[in-house]
Design a protein around this motif. Structure first.
Motif, short mmCIF file in Angstrom:
data_model
loop_
_atom_site.label_atom_id
_atom_site.label_comp_id
_atom_site.label_asym_id
_atom_site.label_seq_id
_atom_site.Cartn_x
_atom_site.Cartn_y
_atom_site.Cartn_z
N GLY A 457 1.00 -1.27 0.05
CA GLY A 457 0.03 0.19 0.11
C GLY A 457 0.76 1.12 0.05
N ASP A 458 0.20 2.40 -0.13
CA ASP A 458 1.04 3.67 -0.32
C ASP A 458 1.75 4.16 0.87
OD1 ASP A 458 -1.45 4.00 0.46
OD2 ASP A 458 -1.51 6.10 -0.42
N GLY A 459 1.06 3.63 2.02
CA GLY A 459 1.85 3.93 3.45
C GLY A 459 2.93 3.01 3.68
N ALA A 460 2.60 1.59 3.53
CA ALA A 460 3.84 0.79 3.73
C ALA A 460 4.91 1.11 2.70
CB ALA A 460 3.18 -0.54 3.58
N VAL A 482 2.64 -1.06 -6.18
CA VAL A 482 2.14 0.19 -4.91
C VAL A 482 0.62 0.45 -5.26
CG1 VAL A 482 2.66 2.05 -3.79
CG2 VAL A 482 4.63 0.97 -4.99
N PHE A 483 -0.08 0.29 -4.35
CA PHE A 483 -1.37 0.58 -4.32
C PHE A 483 -1.78 2.04 -3.91
CE2 PHE A 483 -1.11 -4.20 -4.38
CZ PHE A 483 -2.04 -4.35 -5.67
N ASN A 484 -1.93 2.88 -4.57
CA ASN A 484 -1.93 4.18 -4.34
C ASN A 484 -3.43 4.52 -4.05
OD1 ASN A 484 -1.72 6.87 -3.72
ND2 ASN A 484 -0.23 7.48 -5.08
N ASN A 485 -3.73 4.72 -2.74
CA ASN A 485 -5.14 5.07 -2.35
C ASN A 485 -5.14 6.19 -1.64
OD1 ASN A 485 -4.56 4.10 -0.18
ND2 ASN A 485 -6.01 2.33 0.02
N GLY A 486 -4.02 6.83 -1.63
CA GLY A 486 -4.06 8.02 -0.52
C GLY A 486 -4.53 8.03 0.82
N GLN A 487 -4.16 7.04 1.48
CA GLN A 487 -4.66 6.79 2.87
C GLN A 487 -4.15 5.37 3.46
OE1 GLN A 487 -8.92 5.93 2.62
NE2 GLN A 487 -8.84 4.12 1.26
N TRP A 488 -4.02 5.59 4.74
CA TRP A 488 -3.60 4.51 5.58
C TRP A 488 -4.87 3.60 5.71
CZ3 TRP A 488 1.51 3.72 6.80
CH2 TRP A 488 2.33 4.78 6.84
N GLY A 489 -5.30 2.95 4.68
CA GLY A 489 -6.54 2.50 4.56
C GLY A 489 -7.22 1.53 5.68
N ALA A 490 -6.16 0.62 5.98
CA ALA A 490 -6.83 -0.40 6.78
C ALA A 490 -6.97 0.08 8.26
CB ALA A 490 -5.58 -1.46 6.94
MG LIG Z 1 -3.12 3.27 1.27
#
Ligand SMILES: [Mg+2]
Ligand SMILES: Cc1ncc(C[n+]2csc(CCOP(=O)(O)OP(=O)(O)O)c2C)c(N)n1
Length: 584
Positions: A457-460, A482-490
């Motif tokens: 993920g983008d954060g990791a 890299v999955f860029n969703n603009g957030q610490w999604g989990a």
């Molecule tokens: Mg993310």
């Protein structure tokens, strides 16, 4: 006995134990030994940050079954490795961490970079050796290497820096090879009896099957029983996905086919799995664990038997040898489950087809937050599930995949299938973000001929992406998605489900990861359209295999979020103070 220095004894013992690669950052404390690594056939791969070195040693060990080795600077570099060693511990990886320490004459005086280096690894090692005399260098080094494999986990060799010097007489120890057996005759007989009388036996194939090189033995037993085989959580490579009896993984974002089938079991053979608490939690609102089934558990570590789940029979043995022995005991007999073998085969087929259909149609998340996120997302982003499906379809043969911790990475569990063991390296029970990328770099060093792909993920990715420089500098080509969703999604998902969408510290305004990748000397590509995902991955893998190039494939995603990680662990907030009255 041969006269040599302790540095030579250390290096010679490592070489005798097959060490050809180490990961770390150099330091004066072990420079006397490091100076002769090269003539001993050992490459020290310099990393960007020592945590990466520990993860690389883990990836190296997981793919090869050999020991991964990391080393670092007294105190500073060593303390940086704690997270990586903890992750390796929970991945059951035979990693040896060498920890040079402040000199014996200065310890306790608060000198430069002094730290008590044993307690910090105590929780996460199977064995720790503190060198107390230069004459014992080879003995202690060999013991650490032997124990890492026999105990299947990290060991630590702590060496005060002055003990590298001197002259000693030594015989370099050869590696010990542990001959593991199938387990005790009584428990194997009891287990065979349960299987003989089972109507609906189900096998869980765990990491122990991978570590024991036991997939073929598991397959033979499953074929004889006609038993569905489910992978234990995050061990998707523990049974070939093309096999008719394969049903996919249990656990978070796992396979509903696997869960439906195991819920029908009257006997479960848990082969090489500790049945970790995380791997059998209810999922998709299903409490699938068969409470009334008889459970046979096989684990090489007797302390795991019956630890988490109630069991009927616990076999302390090697997963492969135990499977072989069980099959032998059933050979030539008629089993109760022979009567319904065909019916069960049809059931397995139906469950798999229905899960496949559900997954095919499940192209995005449908909870209220996700629907709103999808509606408000602009151009150039895609549904994570669809991207994951496209990636799955574009996976090269013989691929190695590592996954990180995060929402999209967890959803990926539904979309990662493997034919061969030692192919899937997820962040296991320690669950640290930043795991996947350095781990796949280590795996690539051990298996340079196999395509290596990390998901993050983008954060990791932010935590780990600097190791791109290691790939480029050291010519270790890999592919990062890299999955860029603009957030610490989990973690944001918790705020959605439990904290009234009061978002704190969850947004990530990223720069282009493709551009950052290029600035570090790699290739970088941003993917905005679903139809480009497969090609982007294929191109990156081609560049990896044919041009020695590392590529960062940045996949732009909506902010929708898959099912919650652990519904068992959180409860609705309570506030007693008036000023927080709205925060419930
Ligand atoms: Mg993310
Ligand atoms: C080292 C570390 N720090 C924090 C966490 C807590 N954590 C778990 S998942 C997660 C969010 C990950 O975000 P990202 O990598 O962007 O993936 P996404 O969930 O958005 O798909 C965090 C912060 C963790 N597991 N490990």
């Amino acid at each position: 006995m041969t006269r040599m220095t302790p540095s030579e004894a250390f290096v010679e013992t490592m070489a005798a134990h097959g060490v050809t690669n180490m990961f770390g950052i150099m330091g004066s404390a072990f420079m006397d030994a490091m100076d002769i690594f090269e003539p001993a056939g050992i490459r020290l791969i310099p990393v960007v940050h020592e945590q990466g070195a520990a993860h690389m040693a883990d990836g190296y060990a997981r793919v090869s079954g050999r020991r991964g080795v990391c080393i670092g600077r007294t105190g500073t570099g060593i303390s940086t490795c704690v997270t990586g060693i903890a992750a390796a511990f929970w991945a059951h990886s035979p990693v040896v961490i060498v920890t040079p320490e402040a000199g014996t004459l200065g310890i306790g005086l608060g000198g430069f970079q002094e730290a008590n280096q044993l307690p910090m690894f105590q929780e996460f090692t199977k064995f720790q050796a503190h060198l107390n005399h230069p004459k014992r260098m080879a003995e202690f080094t060999a013991r650490c290497f032997d124990r890492a494999l026999s105990e299947m986990g990290p060991t630590q060799l702590n060496i005060p820096r002055d003990l590298f010097y001197g002259d000693i007489d030594v015989e370099i120890p050869q590696p010990a090879h542990l001959d593991r057996g199938p387990g005790g005759d009584r428990t194997l007989s009891e287990a065979a009896e349960l299987l003989r009388n089972a109507r609906f036996p189900v096998i869980i194939s765990g990491g122990g099957v991978v570590n024991a090189n036991g997939v073929d033995a598991c397959k033979a037993l499953a074929d004889r029983l006609g038993a569905p085989v489910v992978n234990s959580y995050l061990h998707n490579d523990s049974f070939p996905a093309s096999h008719p009896l394969w049903c996919g993984p249990l656990g978070y974002q796992g396979s509903k086919a696997a869960m439906n089938l195991i819920s029908k079991a009257d006997v479960v053979l848990a082969l090489g799995t500790r049945l970790g608490p995380f791997g059998t939690l209810p999922q998709y609102d299903m409490n699938y664990w068969p409470e009334d089934a008889r459970i046979i558990q096989v684990d090489a570590d007797h302390k795991m038997l019956g630890l988490v789940k109630k069991i009927s029979v616990g076999i302390c043995g090697d997963a492969r040898e135990a499977a072989k022995s069980l099959l032998q005991r059933l050979n030539g007999e008629t089993l109760v489950c022979d009567a319904n073998k065909e019916k069960r085969a049809t059931q397995i087929q139906q469950e798999k087809e229905s899960w496949k259909k559900e997954l095919d149609e499940w192209i995005h998340e449908k909870d209220e937050f996700s629907l709103e996120a999808i509606a408000s997302s602009g151009e150039g982003v895609m549904h994570p599930r669809q991207a994951l499906r496209e990636l799955e379809k574009a996976m090269p043969e013989d691929v190695m995949v590592s996954t990180d911790i995060g929402n999209i990475n967890s959803v990926a569990n539904s979309y990662l299938r493997f034919e061969k063991p030692r192919s899937f390296f997820a962040a296991m029970s320690f669950g640290n973000c930043g795991y996947a990328f350095p781990t796949i770099i280590g795996a690539k060093v051990a298996a340079p001929d196999r395509p290596a792909i990390a998901y993050a993920g983008d954060g990791a990715w932010g935590m780990s992406m600097s190791e791109t420089m290691t790939c480029v500098r050291e010519n270790i080509p890999v592919t990062a998605v890299v999955f860029n969703n603009g957030q610490w999604g989990a973690e944001k998902k918790n705020q959605v489900d439990f904290y009234g969408r009061r978002f704190v510290a969850g947004e990530l305004e990223n720069q282009s990861f493709a551009e950052i990748g290029r600035a570090m000397g790699a290739e970088g590509t941003t993917v905005n359209r679903l139809e480009d995902v497969g090609d982007a991955l294929r191109k990156a893998v081609d560049a990896q295999m044919n041009d020695n190039k590392t590529t960062i494939v940045e996949v732009m995603c909506t902010q929708e979020l898959g099912d919650h990680f652990r519904l068992d662990a959180l409860s609705k907030p309570v506030c007693d103070l008036h000023k927080y009255k709205d925060y419930v």
